[in-house]
Design a protein around this motif. Structure first.
Motif, mmCIF file in Angstrom:
data_model
loop_
_atom_site.group_PDB
_atom_site.id
_atom_site.type_symbol
_atom_site.label_atom_id
_atom_site.label_comp_id
_atom_site.label_asym_id
_atom_site.label_seq_id
_atom_site.Cartn_x
_atom_site.Cartn_y
_atom_site.Cartn_z
ATOM 1 N N ILE A 286 54.501 53.642 38.264
ATOM 2 C CA ILE A 286 53.814 52.499 38.861
ATOM 3 C C ILE A 286 54.491 52.065 40.155
ATOM 4 C CG2 ILE A 286 55.112 50.824 37.478
ATOM 5 C CD1 ILE A 286 51.422 50.566 38.697
ATOM 6 N N ASN A 287 55.800 52.316 40.293
ATOM 7 C CA ASN A 287 56.501 51.931 41.524
ATOM 8 C C ASN A 287 55.835 52.536 42.749
ATOM 9 O OD1 ASN A 287 58.398 51.408 39.399
ATOM 10 N ND2 ASN A 287 60.040 51.382 40.910
ATOM 11 N N THR A 288 55.564 53.825 42.691
ATOM 12 C CA THR A 288 55.017 54.517 43.854
ATOM 13 C C THR A 288 53.655 53.948 44.226
ATOM 14 O OG1 THR A 288 56.241 56.517 43.250
ATOM 15 C CG2 THR A 288 54.383 56.789 44.761
ATOM 16 N N ILE A 289 52.835 53.671 43.223
ATOM 17 C CA ILE A 289 51.512 53.112 43.495
ATOM 18 C C ILE A 289 51.624 51.721 44.116
ATOM 19 C CG2 ILE A 289 49.430 52.224 42.344
ATOM 20 C CD1 ILE A 289 49.615 54.684 40.490
ATOM 21 N N LEU A 290 52.461 50.867 43.551
ATOM 22 C CA LEU A 290 52.644 49.529 44.110
ATOM 23 C C LEU A 290 53.193 49.598 45.534
ATOM 24 C CD1 LEU A 290 54.146 47.581 41.065
ATOM 25 C CD2 LEU A 290 51.919 47.191 42.126
ATOM 26 N N LEU A 291 54.112 50.514 45.773
ATOM 27 C CA LEU A 291 54.737 50.582 47.091
ATOM 28 C C LEU A 291 53.808 51.189 48.140
ATOM 29 C CD1 LEU A 291 58.370 51.468 46.033
ATOM 30 C CD2 LEU A 291 57.571 49.326 47.059
ATOM 31 N N LEU A 292 52.979 52.129 47.778
ATOM 32 C CA LEU A 292 51.981 52.619 48.724
ATOM 33 C C LEU A 292 51.143 51.459 49.256
ATOM 34 C CD1 LEU A 292 50.767 55.851 46.897
ATOM 35 C CD2 LEU A 292 51.803 55.782 49.178
ATOM 36 N N GLU A 293 50.873 50.513 48.375
ATOM 37 C CA GLU A 293 50.066 49.352 48.745
ATOM 38 C C GLU A 293 50.886 48.306 49.493
ATOM 39 O OE1 GLU A 293 47.299 49.997 44.751
ATOM 40 O OE2 GLU A 293 48.587 48.232 44.893
ATOM 41 N N ASP A 294 52.027 47.935 48.947
ATOM 42 C CA ASP A 294 52.800 46.834 49.522
ATOM 43 C C ASP A 294 53.479 47.205 50.840
ATOM 44 O OD1 ASP A 294 51.964 45.381 47.377
ATOM 45 O OD2 ASP A 294 53.919 45.264 46.386
ATOM 46 N N LEU A 295 53.693 48.497 51.067
ATOM 47 C CA LEU A 295 54.248 48.942 52.348
ATOM 48 C C LEU A 295 53.162 49.111 53.404
ATOM 49 C CD1 LEU A 295 56.826 51.564 51.002
ATOM 50 C CD2 LEU A 295 57.294 49.219 51.749
ATOM 51 N N GLY A 296 51.910 48.865 53.018
ATOM 52 C CA GLY A 296 50.813 48.870 53.975
ATOM 53 C C GLY A 296 50.168 50.214 54.213
ATOM 54 N N ILE A 297 50.498 51.209 53.407
ATOM 55 C CA ILE A 297 49.928 52.544 53.594
ATOM 56 C C ILE A 297 48.453 52.547 53.212
ATOM 57 C CG2 ILE A 297 50.113 54.976 52.968
ATOM 58 C CD1 ILE A 297 52.521 53.845 54.573
ATOM 59 N N VAL A 298 48.114 51.921 52.098
ATOM 60 C CA VAL A 298 46.726 51.788 51.647
ATOM 61 C C VAL A 298 46.491 50.333 51.249
ATOM 62 C CG1 VAL A 298 46.579 54.179 50.847
ATOM 63 C CG2 VAL A 298 47.273 52.377 49.245
ATOM 64 N N LYS A 299 45.236 49.972 51.060
ATOM 65 C CA LYS A 299 44.894 48.623 50.640
ATOM 66 C C LYS A 299 45.236 48.428 49.167
ATOM 67 C CE LYS A 299 41.143 48.102 53.979
ATOM 68 N NZ LYS A 299 39.676 47.910 54.159
ATOM 69 N N LYS A 300 45.390 47.171 48.779
ATOM 70 C CA LYS A 300 45.708 46.852 47.389
ATOM 71 C C LYS A 300 44.623 47.418 46.463
ATOM 72 C CE LYS A 300 48.761 45.091 46.132
ATOM 73 N NZ LYS A 300 50.009 45.689 45.531
ATOM 74 N N GLY A 301 45.085 48.116 45.441
ATOM 75 C CA GLY A 301 44.178 48.746 44.487
ATOM 76 C C GLY A 301 43.858 50.190 44.782
ATOM 77 N N GLU A 302 44.264 50.691 45.975
ATOM 78 C CA GLU A 302 43.935 52.065 46.368
ATOM 79 C C GLU A 302 45.087 53.040 46.162
ATOM 80 O OE1 GLU A 302 42.512 52.003 50.380
ATOM 81 O OE2 GLU A 302 40.740 50.789 49.895
ATOM 82 N N GLY A 303 46.233 52.547 45.670
ATOM 83 C CA GLY A 303 47.387 53.428 45.504
ATOM 84 C C GLY A 303 47.159 54.532 44.498
ATOM 85 N N GLY A 304 46.540 54.190 43.355
ATOM 86 C CA GLY A 304 46.277 55.191 42.324
ATOM 87 C C GLY A 304 45.364 56.306 42.804
ATOM 88 N N PRO A 305 44.180 55.991 43.338
ATOM 89 C CA PRO A 305 43.312 57.046 43.870
ATOM 90 C C PRO A 305 43.962 57.857 44.985
ATOM 91 C CG PRO A 305 42.050 55.040 43.513
ATOM 92 C CD PRO A 305 43.491 54.684 43.277
ATOM 93 N N PHE A 306 44.764 57.220 45.832
ATOM 94 C CA PHE A 306 45.443 57.928 46.919
ATOM 95 C C PHE A 306 46.354 59.013 46.355
ATOM 96 C CE2 PHE A 306 48.770 58.360 50.213
ATOM 97 C CZ PHE A 306 47.998 58.468 51.363
ATOM 98 N N ALA A 307 47.103 58.675 45.301
ATOM 99 C CA ALA A 307 47.969 59.669 44.661
ATOM 100 C C ALA A 307 47.143 60.750 43.975
ATOM 101 C CB ALA A 307 48.892 58.987 43.658
ATOM 102 N N ALA A 308 46.061 60.351 43.301
ATOM 103 C CA ALA A 308 45.248 61.308 42.554
ATOM 104 C C ALA A 308 44.544 62.299 43.475
ATOM 105 C CB ALA A 308 44.222 60.560 41.701
ATOM 106 N N GLU A 309 44.316 61.907 44.717
ATOM 107 C CA GLU A 309 43.672 62.808 45.679
ATOM 108 C C GLU A 309 44.653 63.793 46.305
ATOM 109 O OE1 GLU A 309 41.872 59.991 48.305
ATOM 110 O OE2 GLU A 309 40.437 59.314 46.774
ATOM 111 N N GLY A 310 45.900 63.759 45.874
ATOM 112 C CA GLY A 310 46.886 64.748 46.319
ATOM 113 C C GLY A 310 47.571 64.436 47.629
#
Length: 385
Positions: A286-310
């Motif tokens: 969950i850390n990676t998903i939260l950080l993808l979002e909180d570091l501004g890489i993706v919007k909140k809630g999009e971290g999981g799909p971003f990882a799943a898309e490779g």
């Protein structure tokens, strides 16, 4: 005001020792070997070190003990302890100390032999981490992260499959890293079918338990240019914390990484679109998903799909934890320093099969406690100055 620190210091030496299992060395010995290797990497003698930073778990007065053991006498010393993010906070401290003339060459060290010594997670936290939470029987720290994961699922539709993709991506990177402890093939089903530890986090959603030591040499930029290896410049750094306990946090799905990252971006004069790679503290998926979002890489809630898309795996558009991270490379009690070491190696082109071409900027992020503290550092090559 913080912009004046941009690029004023550089990492000029980086090394690890005993990742996975230490081979019989104790934590102080292992840490000293990593420090000696980092100094050799920089091409300097330990007599040139006048700044010392550390936060060892098995030695509360770490910098005192290490300076005695290693034979140095720093003019500036910090044993600042804010959990696994401490070492990124030490980079910020080193920037300020060097700019103020309190030291010119700093050593940041860490060492642990938790796997060899205990065979389980070693923590400086006692059973009384929280007098308000202990009565409910949480498992520190996994239960706090599990609570965050569960809330993220509720608010944004994140799934266990999304979490599993984080673990599998980390393993794919680890398979390219000869230092990584866990290099066996890993599938989504393996992660989903692993023993549950604290719902929704299973065993393979959790970091490794390993030994390992690391060290960085940080110097004034003009000095770093004359050392053996290409300097890796510190462009920005930021630290943020508000609550020690998960029950005291304003949100379970947005962390103070938002604040530490904003401070680092402001100092660096960059934004999330400028970042080419992430090295983050992945104690749990969950850390990676939260950080993808909180570091501004993706919007909140999009971290999981971003990882799943490779996108975070080898070949993806944003490489994350190219050494395998805490999930597959190493996790010797605290992982933060290893984000900086891997970023340095990547920016210098030292990473062999896992090397990512054309890199100029890497964002490193450390987490302490249960997302209790956050520290962000942005590193760059000379081209970014």
């Amino acid at each position: 005001m913080s912009r004046q620190l941009r690029g004023k210091v550089a990492i000029c030496g980086a090394a690890t020792f005993g990742l996975g299992e230490s081979g019989g060395y104790d934590a102080m010995e292992s840490q000293a070997i990593a420090a000696a290797r980092a100094l050799d990497d920089a091409g300097i003698d330990k007599s040139q070190v006048d700044g010392l930073f550390g936060a060892m778990q098995s030695e509360f007065l770490n910098t005192l003990a290490f300076s005695e053991y290693f034979g140095i006498a720093p003019t500036f010393s910090s044993n600042n302890r804010i959990g696994g993010s401490s070492f990124l906070a030490h980079v910020q401290e080193a920037m300020a100390a060097i700019e103020c003339g309190l030291c010119s060459v700093a050593l940041v060290t860490y060492g642990s032999v938790q796997r060899s010594l205990m065979g389980k997670l070693q923590t400086a936290v006692t059973a009384a981490w929280s007098r308000h939470e202990t009565d409910y029987g949480p498992r520190f720290p996994v239960s706090s992260y599990a609570l965050m994961a569960k809330r993220h699922m509720h608010e944004y539709g994140t799934t266990r499959e999304h979490l599993a993709h984080v673990a599998v991506s980390a393993r794919q990177w680890a398979q390219k890293n000869p230092e990584a402890f866990a290099r066996d093939p890993l599938s989504i089903d393996d992660v989903l079918n692993a023993r549950m530890v604290s719902s929704p986090l299973g065993k393979l959603d959790c970091c490794l338990v390993t030994d390992g030591s690391g060290a960085l040499v940080i110097a004034r930029s003009d000095l770093a240019k004359d050392m053996k290896r290409p300097p890796v410049y510190v462009l920005g750094a930021g630290v943020a914390h508000r609550a020690k306990h998960v029950m005291g946090m304003q949100s379970l799905t947005t962390t103070t990484a938002v604040e530490s990252a904003a401070r680092a971006y402001e100092m660096a004069g960059l934004n999330a679109n400028d970042i080419q790679m992430l090295q983050v503290y992945d104690a749990f998926t969950i850390n990676t998903i939260l950080l993808l979002e909180d570091l501004g890489i993706v919007k909140k809630g999009e971290g999981g799909p971003f990882a799943a898309e490779g996108h975070i795996a080898p070949g993806g558009k944003l490489p994350v934890n190219t050494n395998g991270g805490g999930l597959s490379c190493c996790h010797p009690g605290m992982y933060g320093l290893f984000t900086l070491i891997e970023a340095t190696r990547q920016l210098r082109g030292d990473c062999g099969e896992r090397q990512v071409a054309g890199l100029d900027t890497v964002l490193c992020h450390g987490v302490g406690g249960s997302f209790s503290s956050n520290a962000t550092c942005i590193l760059g090559t000379e081209a970014t100055l």
